[in-house]
Design a protein around this motif. Structure first.
Motif, PDB file in Angstrom:
ATOM      1  N   ASP A 137       2.416   1.813  -3.509  1.00 48.28           N
ATOM      2  CA  ASP A 137       1.383   2.244  -4.453  1.00 48.28           C
ATOM      3  C   ASP A 137       1.854   2.103  -5.905  1.00 48.28           C
ATOM      4  O   ASP A 137       1.655   2.988  -6.737  1.00 48.28           O
ATOM      5  CB  ASP A 137       0.985   3.697  -4.171  1.00 48.28           C
ATOM      6  CG  ASP A 137      -0.290   4.117  -4.914  1.00 48.28           C
ATOM      7  OD1 ASP A 137      -1.188   3.273  -5.078  1.00 48.28           O
ATOM      8  OD2 ASP A 137      -0.351   5.287  -5.339  1.00 48.28           O
TER       9      ASP A 137
ATOM     10  N   LEU B  72      -1.467  10.050  -0.446  1.00 49.65           N
ATOM     11  CA  LEU B  72      -2.293   8.950  -0.943  1.00 49.65           C
ATOM     12  C   LEU B  72      -3.734   9.136  -0.464  1.00 49.65           C
ATOM     13  O   LEU B  72      -3.987   9.846   0.507  1.00 49.65           O
ATOM     14  CB  LEU B  72      -1.741   7.615  -0.444  1.00 49.65           C
ATOM     15  CG  LEU B  72      -0.403   7.152  -1.032  1.00 49.65           C
ATOM     16  CD1 LEU B  72       0.105   5.937  -0.277  1.00 49.65           C
ATOM     17  CD2 LEU B  72      -0.557   6.841  -2.510  1.00 49.65           C
ATOM     18  N   PRO B  73      -4.692   8.518  -1.144  1.00 48.23           N
ATOM     19  CA  PRO B  73      -6.088   8.638  -0.700  1.00 48.23           C
ATOM     20  C   PRO B  73      -6.255   8.281   0.777  1.00 48.23           C
ATOM     21  O   PRO B  73      -5.550   7.412   1.294  1.00 48.23           O
ATOM     22  CB  PRO B  73      -6.825   7.638  -1.606  1.00 48.23           C
ATOM     23  CG  PRO B  73      -5.975   7.547  -2.834  1.00 48.23           C
ATOM     24  CD  PRO B  73      -4.562   7.716  -2.366  1.00 48.23           C
TER      25      PRO B  73
ATOM     26  N   LEU C 223       0.825  -1.204   0.000  1.00 46.48           N
ATOM     27  CA  LEU C 223       0.000   0.000   0.000  1.00 46.48           C
ATOM     28  C   LEU C 223       0.863   1.259   0.000  1.00 46.48           C
ATOM     29  O   LEU C 223       0.547   2.245  -0.682  1.00 46.48           O
ATOM     30  CB  LEU C 223      -0.918  -0.003   1.224  1.00 46.48           C
ATOM     31  CG  LEU C 223      -2.093  -0.985   1.194  1.00 46.48           C
ATOM     32  CD1 LEU C 223      -2.826  -0.974   2.530  1.00 46.48           C
ATOM     33  CD2 LEU C 223      -3.066  -0.648   0.067  1.00 46.48           C
TER      34      LEU C 223
ATOM     35  N   ARG D  13       4.846   2.177  -7.118  1.00 47.91           N
ATOM     36  CA  ARG D  13       6.011   2.966  -7.517  1.00 47.91           C
ATOM     37  C   ARG D  13       7.285   2.139  -7.622  1.00 47.91           C
ATOM     38  O   ARG D  13       8.315   2.643  -8.072  1.00 47.91           O
ATOM     39  CB  ARG D  13       6.215   4.117  -6.526  1.00 47.91           C
ATOM     40  CG  ARG D  13       5.161   5.206  -6.639  1.00 47.91           C
ATOM     41  CD  ARG D  13       5.332   6.257  -5.567  1.00 47.91           C
ATOM     42  NE  ARG D  13       4.977   5.757  -4.251  1.00 47.91           N
ATOM     43  CZ  ARG D  13       5.001   6.490  -3.135  1.00 47.91           C
ATOM     44  NH1 ARG D  13       5.395   7.751  -3.199  1.00 47.91           N
ATOM     45  NH2 ARG D  13       4.653   5.978  -1.975  1.00 47.91           N
TER      46      ARG D  13
ATOM     47  N   VAL E 256      -6.557   4.689   1.675  1.00 47.46           N
ATOM     48  CA  VAL E 256      -5.314   3.916   1.656  1.00 47.46           C
ATOM     49  C   VAL E 256      -4.516   4.174   2.931  1.00 47.46           C
ATOM     50  O   VAL E 256      -3.976   3.246   3.549  1.00 47.46           O
ATOM     51  CB  VAL E 256      -4.484   4.273   0.413  1.00 47.46           C
ATOM     52  CG1 VAL E 256      -3.128   3.562   0.447  1.00 47.46           C
ATOM     53  CG2 VAL E 256      -5.229   3.901  -0.856  1.00 47.46           C
ATOM     54  N   LEU E 257      -4.433   5.444   3.340  1.00 46.98           N
ATOM     55  CA  LEU E 257      -3.711   5.772   4.577  1.00 46.98           C
ATOM     56  C   LEU E 257      -4.363   5.117   5.789  1.00 46.98           C
ATOM     57  O   LEU E 257      -3.671   4.621   6.689  1.00 46.98           O
ATOM     58  CB  LEU E 257      -3.660   7.290   4.761  1.00 46.98           C
ATOM     59  CG  LEU E 257      -2.808   8.065   3.750  1.00 46.98           C
ATOM     60  CD1 LEU E 257      -2.925   9.562   3.997  1.00 46.98           C
ATOM     61  CD2 LEU E 257      -1.349   7.635   3.836  1.00 46.98           C
TER      62      LEU E 257
ATOM     63  N   SER F 258       4.483  12.848  -0.797  1.00 46.34           N
ATOM     64  CA  SER F 258       3.685  12.186  -1.828  1.00 46.34           C
ATOM     65  C   SER F 258       3.020  10.923  -1.302  1.00 46.34           C
ATOM     66  O   SER F 258       1.904  10.582  -1.692  1.00 46.34           O
ATOM     67  CB  SER F 258       4.563  11.855  -3.035  1.00 46.34           C
ATOM     68  OG  SER F 258       5.564  10.913  -2.684  1.00 46.34           O
ATOM     69  N   THR F 259       3.710  10.235  -0.393  1.00 45.13           N
ATOM     70  CA  THR F 259       3.111   9.031   0.199  1.00 45.13           C
ATOM     71  C   THR F 259       1.956   9.406   1.120  1.00 45.13           C
ATOM     72  O   THR F 259       0.900   8.760   1.111  1.00 45.13           O
ATOM     73  CB  THR F 259       4.170   8.229   0.977  1.00 45.13           C
ATOM     74  OG1 THR F 259       5.255   7.927   0.108  1.00 45.13           O
ATOM     75  CG2 THR F 259       3.583   6.932   1.517  1.00 45.13           C
TER      76      THR F 259
END
Length: 334
Positions: free
Chosen positions: A66, A213-214, A63, A68, A217-218, A209-210
């Motif tokens: 994502d 995340l939506p 997760l 990457r 997701v977090l 950027s992490t």
């Protein structure tokens, strides 16, 4: 190079001996009987919980990345998790765990500076969970709702741990200001200073950027973090139950938190020596000496030795795969 490997192997063997023999020596002759009498179904449950913990962390890594680091399935993420945990348990202060994680992600084309931010997100999730748990435990202790042995020591330790977490969080938040206004040590040259500044800034950008995340997701990342630590820190409680002890779950959770802090004082891999003594000392007021020692031995077998035994083949497979890939790339083509 070979002498260094022999030295590390000897250090690891010494660590394994200490984690088993020290509790045995502290518990006395009845320790062996208590370990042998440990219920096998309960031991199997502890092993199953450890396996679940590995998979929870692997899912959390997927997760956080994502996509990457390329396509990463549960099996690949589990291999990274087990290899990193093996290196964590096999090196002093666990330094090899972070290095292994960065190396494995770099093999998948993910830059180390950005991979370090993934590790930082993982640590922030852990910090948030332990901050919440510390708040609950401090409230229970200071309000008198829970009465534990060594009450003054427990309250002081909890307050110190909570303060350390707060200081670390403040440093992370104010990192740009610190880079601009705090001068580095005089022995650090301008070249290394610029290199470190670039890495820190890249790490912070990847962290941002992490964290962007939506929210779903977090929340899933934090939920997996909570499930992992609740399962991992239930191992000592199950070990206490198996030897016939009477400590409650909250106390064994707190004992492991304090032992984790105490283990940082040990120079041996896995915090050997400090972890066993601290856990044993905190369990002694609630059970017989041989019971406490047996609980520590079983707990370390599942929470430390199992990580080494199961993670070693996975780690070796990763190294062999890297070595073969490097050999194929360097071999001359006809």
């Amino acid at each position: 190079m070979q002498s260094r490997l022999w030295w590390k192997a000897a250090l690891l063997i010494l660590t394994l001996a200490i984690t088993l023999l020290l509790p045995w020596w502290l518990g006395g002759a009845g320790t062996f009987t208590a370990v042998i009498a440990f219920p096998l179904p309960l031991l199997a449950l502890m092993v199953a919980l450890a396996v679940i913990c590995w998979n929870l962390n692997a899912a959390r890594l997927r997760l956080m990345l994502d996509g990457r680091a390329g396509r990463l399935g549960q099996g690949g993420a589990l291999a990274i998790e087990m290899s990193s945990k093996f290196a964590l348990c096999a090196t002093p202060a666990g330094g090899g765990g972070v290095a292994t994680l960065l190396w494995l992600l770099a093999r998948r084309g993910y830059p180390p500076a950005q991979a370090s931010a993934i590790f930082l997100v993982d640590q922030l999730a852990d910090m948030l969970f332990f901050s919440l748990m510390l708040g609950v435990l401090v409230s229970l202790s200071m309000s008198g709702l829970a009465s534990w042995p060594h009450q003054t020591l427990v309250e002081a330790s909890l307050a110190a741990l909570l303060l350390a977490l707060v200081v670390f969080a403040v440093v992370i938040v104010w990192l740009p200001w610190l880079l601009r206004h705090v001068s580095p040590p005089p022995f650090v040259g301008s070249g290394p200073r610029r290199w470190m500044t670039r890495r820190l800034l890249r790490c912070r950008r990847t962290l941002a950027s992490t964290l962007a995340l939506p929210k779903g997701v977090l929340m899933a990342i934090f939920a997996l973090c909570c499930l992992h630590w609740l399962a991992r820190y239930s191992l000592l409680y199950l070990a206490v139950l198996g030897v016939g002890g009477g400590a409650d779950w909250a106390w064994t959770f707190l004992v492991q938190m304090l032992a984790m802090a105490a283990s940082q004082l040990s120079v041996l891999p896995g915090g050997a020596g400090a972890a066993e003594v601290s856990v044993g000392a905190l369990l002694l007021p609630l059970m017989a000496r041989e019971q406490a020692a047996a609980a520590v031995i079983v707990w370390r077998l599942v929470s430390y030795h199992l990580y080494l035994v199961a993670g070693a083949p996975v780690f070796v497979a990763q190294v062999v795969g890297w070595w073969r890939t490097r050999a194929n790339q360097s071999s001359p083509r006809p």
